[in-house]
Design a protein around this motif. Structure first.
Motif, PDB file in Angstrom:
ATOM      1  N   GLY A 213       0.863  -1.186   0.000  1.00  0.00           N
ATOM      2  CA  GLY A 213       0.000   0.000   0.000  1.00  0.00           C
ATOM      3  C   GLY A 213       0.889   1.223   0.000  1.00  0.00           C
ATOM      4  N   THR A 215       0.748   4.378  -0.438  1.00  0.00           N
ATOM      5  CA  THR A 215       0.369   5.552   0.349  1.00  0.00           C
ATOM      6  C   THR A 215       0.214   5.191   1.828  1.00  0.00           C
ATOM      7  N   TYR A 216      -0.416   4.051   2.073  1.00  0.00           N
ATOM      8  CA  TYR A 216      -0.732   3.619   3.432  1.00  0.00           C
ATOM      9  C   TYR A 216       0.530   3.316   4.235  1.00  0.00           C
ATOM     10  N   TYR A 217       1.518   2.666   3.598  1.00  0.00           N
ATOM     11  CA  TYR A 217       2.717   2.233   4.323  1.00  0.00           C
ATOM     12  C   TYR A 217       3.930   3.142   4.091  1.00  0.00           C
ATOM     13  N   ASP A 222       3.173   7.923   7.350  1.00  0.00           N
ATOM     14  CA  ASP A 222       2.877   7.379   8.679  1.00  0.00           C
ATOM     15  C   ASP A 222       4.029   6.464   9.076  1.00  0.00           C
ATOM     16  N   ARG A 225       3.157   3.214  11.210  1.00  0.00           N
ATOM     17  CA  ARG A 225       2.536   2.163  10.408  1.00  0.00           C
ATOM     18  C   ARG A 225       3.596   1.457   9.561  1.00  0.00           C
TER      19      ARG A 225
END
Length: 683
Positions: A213, A215-217, A222, A225
């Motif tokens: 991910g 963007t997510y990771y 973040d 995360r």
């Protein structure tokens, strides 16, 4: 009649025998079909694909000036240039059976298929690295059965055509890591500011977690995360025996130093130069847009990043903030090679991307040296005299041209060429072009590198035909090169992604003017910065020998000039027909030029303009124009082409009955030569 019934056991055995035969036959047919499919797939070429790679533009010192990718930053590297820790981490989290399977992980596939059937959709993924590569290279991300079938067939083809390491190399260069970084090399540079081969275990495991991910990771978005994902990967590597428990703990505890994020926008260094490079790549060298942006080219340029930074800072500091529409252009070249060292096309690229270095404006009196070079090659000497007074010129039979000197100031006396250049006397200039004929001056300008259309009229002497700063700078380079023109070069070479040379530029010098005439002109152009010269106001800002010429019109202010090491041109004015205040705003072109030349050459010793063979130096009496004697009150040193110097001695100041004693010209130990002998670079 008694009917004998077949025993059930016999019927079962017969049925079983037929089933076994059918099963074996089916298995053979299936095997044969699979063999045919494999042979067919092996014989078929894989679809053509264009892997987008980042094009890199380098400054002259090897620093990265810019990268071209338009949202897909990718730099291909061989697998040997990728950290083994990153490779192991990727396999551990993405496809732990990669080394064993032939494109499919059947256990994961069966589980995924079961879940898909239960849910009646495609939500479960079981893609191997090979399948992901096939999808990224050839297919869309649509979750359909049709796409999955194509993906399976392409995965088989990849496994049939490439080794595991080759597949892994393609995958590691293809995968998306977020923030426009595609592939391990671009990702390593984006997140950690280093090459992929230099990543530590801690950095590798953090990077390997991002593609799940982007963007997510992303640790930029973040960090906690991203650390959690890193822990999962370290545990997976430990589980598969890739690392020990101790190594996993140490890697997780290791501080991660992320690269400081820069604002990649229009404020980057040398934006006008980068646009100029893009124009050359596409228009001069014929490289199409797609190859330029995504072809992984290496473009090596001539830009000196130190000079460029100084140029940008000086333009920004000198132009007044209360005149936001006042613009400037600066171009600097090495006169020996033609290499463009600095380019400023305006005061604010974010506001206006128009490159004024390439724009055409009237050069005013900064055009005069071109005409005087022609004059020196057609009978004039530095001592040629003409009267400076209001004059009406007639040309083309009945047309009149009435030039005037700036401020209506005239000598009302005979002046020589050196004085005309020093004070920028317009009457002397127009009388010169009237003697030569305007077409001869046009031809001279063309030979020196002026490509703009020039009108062969008397006013050409005063720079009424527009030219660009780049053109004028090239012409001045030919003058300081003793009559050898050199083409401006911004790109030294362009390599493709395989290292093949597509373009290579080398300095080219062409003899276009007499070296003696050129050297004489250079010497006279030094007078511009002497007391009474049009550039004297900034002479105290320059601590080395310089030569040049100012130019002004109602709308333009110029200064073009050089040392033996550097030639530069500065223009100041407005884009939209707004007049320039010559006293306040016109002076700024001189100030920018002087400050830039001194800053650009800081650390280099002062260099002299040397004289070629065939030149003699003598002292001249300013009033009579004859050879000065020791009794002349104001002797001036002049240089001449050998044989054109005056032969008569001034007798106006001689005592009665005394023979003239000539003044000897100075030896080679001038002030600047003495200074250069002890000069040491400052700290």
């Amino acid at each position: 009649m008694e009917v004998i019934r077949e025993a059930p056991l016999l019927r079962y055995l017969r049925w079983a025998k037929k089933f076994v035969k059918f099963f074996i036959l089916s298995l053979l047919c299936l095997s044969f079909a699979i063999l045919l499919l494999i042979l067919y797939l092996r014989s078929q070429p894989l679809p053509e694909t264009f892997v987008k790679q980042t094009t890199t533009i380098y400054a002259s010192n090897g620093e990265v000036l810019d990268t071209m990718h338009r949202g897909e930053n990718r730099i291909l590297v061989p697998i040997q240039e990728i950290s083994p820790a990153l490779i192991d981490a990727t396999i551990a989290i993405e496809d732990r059976s990669f080394r064993e399977h032939y494109g499919f992980d059947w256990k994961r596939l069966a589980m995924a298929a079961y879940i898909d059937v239960i849910n009646m959709d495609m939500r479960q993924g079981a893609s191997t690295i090979t399948q992901q590569l096939a999808r990224n290279l050839y297919l869309t991300l649509d979750k359909t059965w049709d796409r999955k079938i194509k993906e399976a067939l392409l995965s088989i083809q990849l496994e049939l055509n490439y080794s595991k390491n080759e597949i892994l190399e393609m995958y590691m260069n293809q995968i998306y890591y977020g923030h426009s970084a595609y592939g391990a090399q671009a990702a390593a540079q984006t997140y950690f500011g280093k090459n992929a081969k230099d990543l530590s275990l801690a950095e590798s495991t953090m990077l390997a977690g991002i593609p799940k991910g982007p963007t997510y990771y992303s640790p930029f978005n973040d960090f906690e995360r991203a650390k959690s994902r890193q822990k999962l990967i370290l545990d997976s590597m430990e589980r598969d025996g890739m690392i020990s428990s101790k190594q996993a703990d140490q890697a997780f505890a290791e501080p991660i130093k992320l690269k400081e994020r820069t604002n990649e926008n229009l404020a980057e260094q040398a934006p006008y130069f980068r646009d100029y490079i893009a124009s050359l790549v596409k228009n001069k060298y014929g490289i199409d847009e797609e190859l330029f942006i995504h072809g992984g080219l290496k473009i090596h340029t001539t830009l000196d990043p130190v000079m460029q930074k100084k140029a940008e800072e000086i333009v920004a500091s000198v132009l007044p903030k209360d005149s936001p529409n006042l613009q400037a252009a600066l171009i600097a070249m090495d006169p020996d090679t033609g290499y463009i060292k600095a380019m400023v096309g305006g005061r604010d690229y974010k506001t206006s991307q128009y490159n004024r270095v390439l724009g055409k404006r009237q050069p005013g009196s900064s055009f005069k040296p071109i005409m005087y070079l022609s004059a020196l090659q057609n009978g004039y000497t530095p001592l040629t005299l003409m009267k400076s007074e209001p004059t009406v010129f007639t040309y083309d039979q009945n047309k009149q041209y009435i030039p005037s000197n700036f401020g209506g100031r005239y000598a009302h006396a005979m002046i020589n060429m050196r004085e005309a250049i020093k004070t920028s006397d317009n009457i002397y200039a127009v009388k010169t072009i009237d003697f030569l004929g305007p077409q001869k001056v046009v031809d001279e300008a063309k030979s020196l590198g002026i490509t703009s259309n020039l009108q062969a009229v008397p006013s050409l002497a005063l720079g009424t035909s527009p030219v660009s700063p780049l053109e004028l700078n090239a012409a001045y380079a030919a003058i300081v090169n003793k009559g050898e023109a050199v083409k401006p070069i911004a790109i030294t070479s362009i390599e493709d992604n395989q290292g093949n040379i597509l373009v290579e530029e080398k300095p080219e010098k062409t003899r276009v003017a007499d070296p003696v005439a050129s050297a004489l002109l250079v010497n006279m152009m030094q007078s511009v910065f002497e007391r009474g010269g049009t550039g004297f106001r900034v002479a105290n800002e320059i601590n080395r020998p310089v030569a040049g010429k100012t130019g002004s019109t109602d709308y333009d202010a110029w200064l073009s000039g050089f040392t033996p090491q550097l030639v530069s041109t500065v223009w100041v004015g407005y884009d939209k027909n707004q007049k320039v205040d010559d006293v306040k705003e016109g002076y700024l072109s001189k100030k920018i030029w002087a400050q830039f030349m001194e800053a650009a050459l800081k650390g280099q010793p002062p260099a002299l303009f040397d004289m070629p063979a065939g030149i003699v130096s003598v002292y001249i009496d300013a009033q009579s124009g004859k050879l000065a004697t020791e009794h002349c009150p104001t002797p001036q040193l002049f240089y001449f082409a050998s044989g054109t110097e005056p032969q008569e001695y001034c007798t106006d100041h001689l005592p009665e009955n005394e023979a003239p004693t000539p003044l000897k010209p100075p030896d080679s130990s001038t002030f600047w030569q003495r200074m250069g002998s002890w000069w040491k670079p400052s700290d």
